[in-house]
Write an enzyme that holds these catalytic residues in place. Structure first.
Site, PDB file in Angstrom:
ATOM      1  N   LYS A  93      -1.718  -7.718  11.871  1.00 52.58           N
ATOM      2  CA  LYS A  93      -1.408  -7.584  13.297  1.00 52.58           C
ATOM      3  C   LYS A  93      -2.316  -8.497  14.113  1.00 52.58           C
ATOM      4  O   LYS A  93      -3.527  -8.561  13.869  1.00 52.58           O
ATOM      5  CB  LYS A  93      -1.607  -6.128  13.760  1.00 52.58           C
ATOM      6  CG  LYS A  93      -0.528  -5.183  13.228  1.00 52.58           C
ATOM      7  CD  LYS A  93      -0.709  -3.787  13.763  1.00 52.58           C
ATOM      8  CE  LYS A  93       0.194  -2.801  13.062  1.00 52.58           C
ATOM      9  NZ  LYS A  93       1.520  -2.688  13.623  1.00 52.58           N
ATOM     10  N   LYS A 133       2.019  11.871  12.792  1.00 52.75           N
ATOM     11  CA  LYS A 133       3.429  11.595  13.123  1.00 52.75           C
ATOM     12  C   LYS A 133       3.871  12.608  14.171  1.00 52.75           C
ATOM     13  O   LYS A 133       3.258  13.661  14.331  1.00 52.75           O
ATOM     14  CB  LYS A 133       4.290  11.745  11.873  1.00 52.75           C
ATOM     15  CG  LYS A 133       3.944  10.695  10.815  1.00 52.75           C
ATOM     16  CD  LYS A 133       5.184  10.087  10.199  1.00 52.75           C
ATOM     17  CE  LYS A 133       4.857   9.106   9.121  1.00 52.75           C
ATOM     18  NZ  LYS A 133       4.774   7.715   9.580  1.00 52.75           N
ATOM     19  N   HIS A 183      -4.944   1.879   6.398  1.00 54.32           N
ATOM     20  CA  HIS A 183      -4.991   1.305   7.748  1.00 54.32           C
ATOM     21  C   HIS A 183      -6.244   1.724   8.537  1.00 54.32           C
ATOM     22  O   HIS A 183      -6.946   0.889   9.094  1.00 54.32           O
ATOM     23  CB  HIS A 183      -3.770   1.726   8.568  1.00 54.32           C
ATOM     24  CG  HIS A 183      -2.458   1.366   7.939  1.00 54.32           C
ATOM     25  ND1 HIS A 183      -2.264   0.246   7.172  1.00 54.32           N
ATOM     26  CD2 HIS A 183      -1.244   1.997   7.963  1.00 54.32           C
ATOM     27  CE1 HIS A 183      -1.002   0.191   6.768  1.00 54.32           C
ATOM     28  NE2 HIS A 183      -0.372   1.240   7.227  1.00 54.32           N
ATOM     29  N   ASP A 192      -1.237   7.943   3.271  1.00 51.77           N
ATOM     30  CA  ASP A 192      -0.325   6.963   3.866  1.00 51.77           C
ATOM     31  C   ASP A 192      -1.030   6.087   4.912  1.00 51.77           C
ATOM     32  O   ASP A 192      -0.718   4.909   5.042  1.00 51.77           O
ATOM     33  CB  ASP A 192       0.850   7.711   4.518  1.00 51.77           C
ATOM     34  CG  ASP A 192       1.926   6.788   5.054  1.00 51.77           C
ATOM     35  OD1 ASP A 192       2.347   5.890   4.297  1.00 51.77           O
ATOM     36  OD2 ASP A 192       2.356   6.951   6.220  1.00 51.77           O
ATOM     37  N   HIS A 205      -0.496  -3.817   6.124  1.00 53.07           N
ATOM     38  CA  HIS A 205       0.109  -4.662   7.165  1.00 53.07           C
ATOM     39  C   HIS A 205      -0.689  -4.633   8.470  1.00 53.07           C
ATOM     40  O   HIS A 205      -0.523  -5.499   9.321  1.00 53.07           O
ATOM     41  CB  HIS A 205       1.593  -4.331   7.374  1.00 53.07           C
ATOM     42  CG  HIS A 205       1.853  -3.101   8.187  1.00 53.07           C
ATOM     43  ND1 HIS A 205       1.845  -1.850   7.655  1.00 53.07           N
ATOM     44  CD2 HIS A 205       2.125  -2.939   9.502  1.00 53.07           C
ATOM     45  CE1 HIS A 205       2.104  -0.966   8.597  1.00 53.07           C
ATOM     46  NE2 HIS A 205       2.279  -1.597   9.737  1.00 53.07           N
ATOM     47  N   GLU A 217       1.855   8.121  16.112  1.00 54.61           N
ATOM     48  CA  GLU A 217       3.263   7.724  16.017  1.00 54.61           C
ATOM     49  C   GLU A 217       4.127   8.828  16.607  1.00 54.61           C
ATOM     50  O   GLU A 217       3.785  10.009  16.497  1.00 54.61           O
ATOM     51  CB  GLU A 217       3.660   7.541  14.560  1.00 54.61           C
ATOM     52  CG  GLU A 217       2.911   6.432  13.863  1.00 54.61           C
ATOM     53  CD  GLU A 217       3.456   6.231  12.455  1.00 54.61           C
ATOM     54  OE1 GLU A 217       4.377   5.434  12.305  1.00 54.61           O
ATOM     55  OE2 GLU A 217       2.973   6.912  11.534  1.00 54.61           O
ATOM     56  N   LYS A 243       0.840  -1.180   0.000  1.00 51.39           N
ATOM     57  CA  LYS A 243       0.000   0.000   0.000  1.00 51.39           C
ATOM     58  C   LYS A 243       0.888   1.248   0.000  1.00 51.39           C
ATOM     59  O   LYS A 243       2.034   1.144   0.417  1.00 51.39           O
ATOM     60  CB  LYS A 243      -0.952   0.015   1.199  1.00 51.39           C
ATOM     61  CG  LYS A 243      -0.199   0.020   2.554  1.00 51.39           C
ATOM     62  CD  LYS A 243      -0.489   1.202   3.419  1.00 51.39           C
ATOM     63  CE  LYS A 243       0.274   2.434   3.139  1.00 51.39           C
ATOM     64  NZ  LYS A 243       1.216   2.871   4.147  1.00 51.39           N
TER      65      LYS A 243
HETATM   66  C1  BG6 Z   1       3.057   2.369   7.184  1.00 54.71           C
HETATM   67  C2  BG6 Z   1       3.187   3.827   6.877  1.00 54.71           C
HETATM   68  O1  BG6 Z   1       2.103   1.760   6.370  1.00 54.71           O
HETATM   69  O2  BG6 Z   1       2.684   2.207   8.537  1.00 54.71           O
HETATM   70  C3  BG6 Z   1       4.189   4.487   7.785  1.00 54.71           C
HETATM   71  O3  BG6 Z   1       3.591   3.973   5.521  1.00 54.71           O
HETATM   72  C4  BG6 Z   1       3.859   4.212   9.231  1.00 54.71           C
HETATM   73  O4  BG6 Z   1       4.262   5.883   7.556  1.00 54.71           O
HETATM   74  C5  BG6 Z   1       3.627   2.719   9.453  1.00 54.71           C
HETATM   75  O5  BG6 Z   1       4.941   4.658  10.028  1.00 54.71           O
HETATM   76  C6  BG6 Z   1       3.096   2.462  10.853  1.00 54.71           C
HETATM   77  O6  BG6 Z   1       3.046   1.083  11.068  1.00 54.71           O
HETATM   78  P1  BG6 Z   1       3.108   0.463  12.525  1.00 54.71           P
HETATM   79  O7  BG6 Z   1       2.955  -0.992  12.307  1.00 54.71           O
HETATM   80  O8  BG6 Z   1       4.429   0.860  13.102  1.00 54.71           O
HETATM   81  O9  BG6 Z   1       1.975   1.083  13.265  1.00 54.71           O
END
Ligand code: BG6
Length: 492
Positions: free
Chosen positions: A184, A340, A242, A237, A180, A218, A150
Site C-alpha cells: 500500500k 470485521k 498485517h 488473518d 499486501h 472493516e 499470507k
Molecule cells: C486480507 C484478509 O489479507 O486483508 C481479509 O485476509 C481482509 O480478511 C483484507 O478483508 C483487508 O485488506 P484491505 O486492503 O481491504 O484492508
C-alpha cells in the site's frame, strides 16, 4: 513530478487457484490495469490454473464478467481488454496430484530462459505439495520465482514446515511471501515519513511517545470467504501479518539503506523483541470477540454465526496490548485492534506523544492535549499532526487542538497503483523488499502462537459486539485500565 512506470521484462506468470476470489477479484484486474498502463510487455503470458472444467475462452469471459461487476465498463468493445485477454491461457490441472498430466501446463510456457513466476492463490496447506510437483515436472527452471499468499500456515510449526519444503524447491531469494499491506502506498510512505524527516526521529522513542495505536477496521463480514475465515479468525488473518508488519515499520530502528534485507532485518529485530503474552496476562492484554446482529449505516446485519449457519468459536475482532522489550520502546504500549463488521472501514496508526512537562497556561484557557500523529492508511490516505494553537482573536488565551493536515488526494494529483498491482510488478522486478522473509514470518507466528494456545486453554474468553460498533466494551476497557482511550476522530 510525473509518475514513472518502470518497465518490466517479459514474463510467463502462472496463477494457481485462478478461478478463486483472490485471482478474479484482485490479481487479474491488477494485471489488466498494469497492461492498460503499458507496463506489461506484449509477449508476456498469463497461465491460469484451476480445477474447473472450462476452456480458455470461457475463462477469459469469466475474468471479463468479474471485472465488469466490480469496475466501470463492460469491456466487450474494448480493444485493450481483448489484447490483454489474448495473454490468458487456461489449463485445467490438479496441481496437488503427483500423477496428474502436466503436459498442457508445461506447453503453455515460453522458452525456459524467460522469467517464470508461479503465484499460489491457494490455501497454505497446498503450498508445499504444489511446489514439489512443480519441481517434479521440471518447471522450476533457474531464475523462476514463487509467490505465496499470507497466512503462511496456521501456526509456527505449519509455517516452518511450509518454509522448509518450499525452500527445497525455491531459494529464499526466489520466494515472495505476500502481505499486501506492504504494497500500500501509505504503508510505504511510513518509512519516508520516519526516515526522510529529522523532525520525528529524536522523539520517536519512550522519551517522546506515550503509546501507539494501530487499528485496521472493516465493515465487511467474512462473506464468501467464510469457510477459510472460520478456520483462521482475526488473529491469524490480520494480526499475525498485517498488524505486526505495520508495528514493525513504526517500531524498527533506522535501517542503513532501503535494501530488502536491511529493512527486513530491522523488522525481524522488533518481532524478536515482542514480549510474549503469558496465559496469566491474557485477560489484561488481549480481547477477542465476535460480532452479533447489529446494523451498519442503517442496514440490519446478521451476526457472525447467523452468516455462517452454524455455531463457532472463531474471533472476528481482536485487541491486544503489545510491548516491545528494548531500550527505545520500554514502557510504551502498542495497542493493536482489528475487526470485521465494525462501524466503518478504516486503517490508521496513531502515535500519541507525551504530554508537555509543565503547563504554562491558565486552567480557564482550556486543556493542553498531547501531540498526536495520525497516519491514515485508508481510505483518504494522509497524515495529520495534531497541535495546540491559540484560538485567534482578542479576549485572552483560548486553546485549540487542530490538525496540520497532509491529505494525499489534495496534495498529489495522481492515481497510484493499488497494492496488488505494485506487488505483482515488484515480483517481476525481483524486489524482495515488499515481501516477508522466512524468519519474519516464523517470528511473528511464535508470538501469535502463545495467544492461540491460551485461547485453546480458555475457550470461554470470547466476547460479543453488535455489528456496526467499534468492538466490545472490553476493548475500550483494555485502554481505560491504562487511563487511555482509542482515538476517535469524531470525538477529538
Ligand atoms: C486480507 C484478509 O489479507 O486483508 C481479509 O485476509 C481482509 O480478511 C483484507 O478483508 C483487508 O485488506 P484491505 O486492503 O481491504 O484492508
Amino acid at each position: 513530478m510525473s509518475q514513472k512506470l518502470l518497465p518490466v521484462e517479459p514474463f510467463d506468470l502462472s496463477i494457481f487457484g485462478a478461478t478463486g476470489d483472490l485471482a478474479l477479484g484482485k490479481l487479474l484486474p491488477s494485471l489488466f490495469h498494469r497492461w492498460c498502463d503499458q507496463q506489461i510487455p506484449e509477449s508476456s503470458k498469463i497461465i491460469a490454473v484451476a480445477l474447473d472444467n472450462i476452456d480458455t475462452p470461457a475463462f477469459r469471459e469469466l475474468v471479463r464478467q468479474r471485472y465488469a461487476d466490480n469496475h466501470e465498463g463492460h469491456l466487450e468493445e474494448d480493444a485493450t481488454w481483448h489484447a490483454f485477454a489474448e495473454r490468458l491461457t487456461y489449463v485445467r490441472l490438479d496441481a496437488v496430484d503427483p500423477s496428474a498430466d502436466w503436459e498442457a501446463f508445461a506447453a503453455a510456457f515460453g522458452e525456459s530462459e524467460r522469467l517464470r513466476l508461479f503465484y499460489l492463490a491457494l490455501p497454505p496447506s497446498l503450498y508445499a505439495p504444489v511446489s514439489e510437483n512443480l519441481a517434479r515436472h521440471g518447471m522450476n527452471v533457474p531464475g523462476s520465482r514463487i509467490v505465496l499468499e499470507k497466512p503462511i500456515g496456521s501456526n509456527f510449526h505449519a509455517a516452518r514446515e511450509i518454509n522448509q519444503r518450499v525452500g527445497k524447491v525455491f531459494g529464499e531469494d526466489s520466494i515472495f511471501r505476500i502481505d499486501h499491506y506492504l504494497g500500500k502506498e501509505s504503508v510505504q510512505n511510513l518509512l519516508i515519513l520516519r526516515f526522510g524527516n529529522w523532525l520525528f526521529e529524536p522523539i520517536w522513542n519512550a522519551t517522546g511517545i506515550d503509546h501507539v495505536q494501530i487499528t485496521v477496521a472493516e465493515s465487511v463480514g467474512a462473506g464468501a470467504r467464510a469457510a477459510y475465515y472460520d478456520r483462521a479468525g482475526a488473529l491469524r488473518d490480520m494480526v499475525q501479518n498485517h498488524l505486526l508488519q505495520l508495528m514493525c515499520l513504526v517500531a524498527m530502528e533506522p535501517p542503513s539503506d532501503l535494501e530488502a534485507d536491511t529493512v527486513r532485518t530491522e523488522k525481524l529485530k522488533v518481532l524478536k523483541a515482542l514480549r510474549p503474552i503469558r496465559s496469566e496476562d491474557m485477560s489484561e492484554k488481549v480481547v477477542r470477540a465476535r460480532y452479533s446482529p447489529g446494523a451498519i449505516k442503517g442496514q440490519a446485519v446478521p451476526g457472525y454465526e447467523n452468516e455462517l449457519g452454524h455455531s463457532s468459536q472463531t474471533e472476528t475482532f481482536v485487541a491486544i496490548k503489545a510491548e516491545i522489550d528494548n531500550w527505545r520502546w520500554a514502557g510504551v504500549p502498542f495497542y493493536l485492534r482489528t475487526g470485521k463488521r465494525m462501524s466503518r472501514r478504516y486503517s490508521e496508526i496513531v502515535i500519541q506523544f507525551k504530554p508537555v512537562p509543565h503547563d504554562v497556561v491558565q486552567a480557564d484557557s482550556g486543556e493542553i492535549h498531547p501531540n498526536r500523529l495520525v497516519i491514515r492508511l485508508q481510505p483518504d490516505e494522509g497524515v495529520r499532526l495534531m497541535l495546540m494553537t491559540k484560538d485567534p482573536g482578542p479576549g485572552g488565551v483560548r486553546l485549540r487542538y487542530v490538525p496540520l493536515n497532509l491529505s494525499y488526494a489534495d496534495t498529489f494529483e495522481k492515481n497510484y497503483p493499488d497494492a496488488y498491482e505494485r506487488l505483482l510488478m515488484a515480483v517481476i522486478r525481483g524486489n524482495l523488499g515488499l515481501f516477508m522473509r522466512r524468519d519474519e514470518v516464523e517470528s511473528a507466528w511464535r508470538w501469535t502462537d502463545r495467544i492461540l494456545q491460551s485461547w485453546t486453554d480458555m475457550p470461554n474468553s470470547l466476547f460479543n459486539y453488535p455489528a456496526g460498533t467499534d468492538g466490545p466494551a472490553e476493548s475500550a476497557l483494555l485502554l481505560a485500565k491504562d487511563n487511555r482511550e482509542w482515538f476517535d476522530e469524531n470525538r477529538t
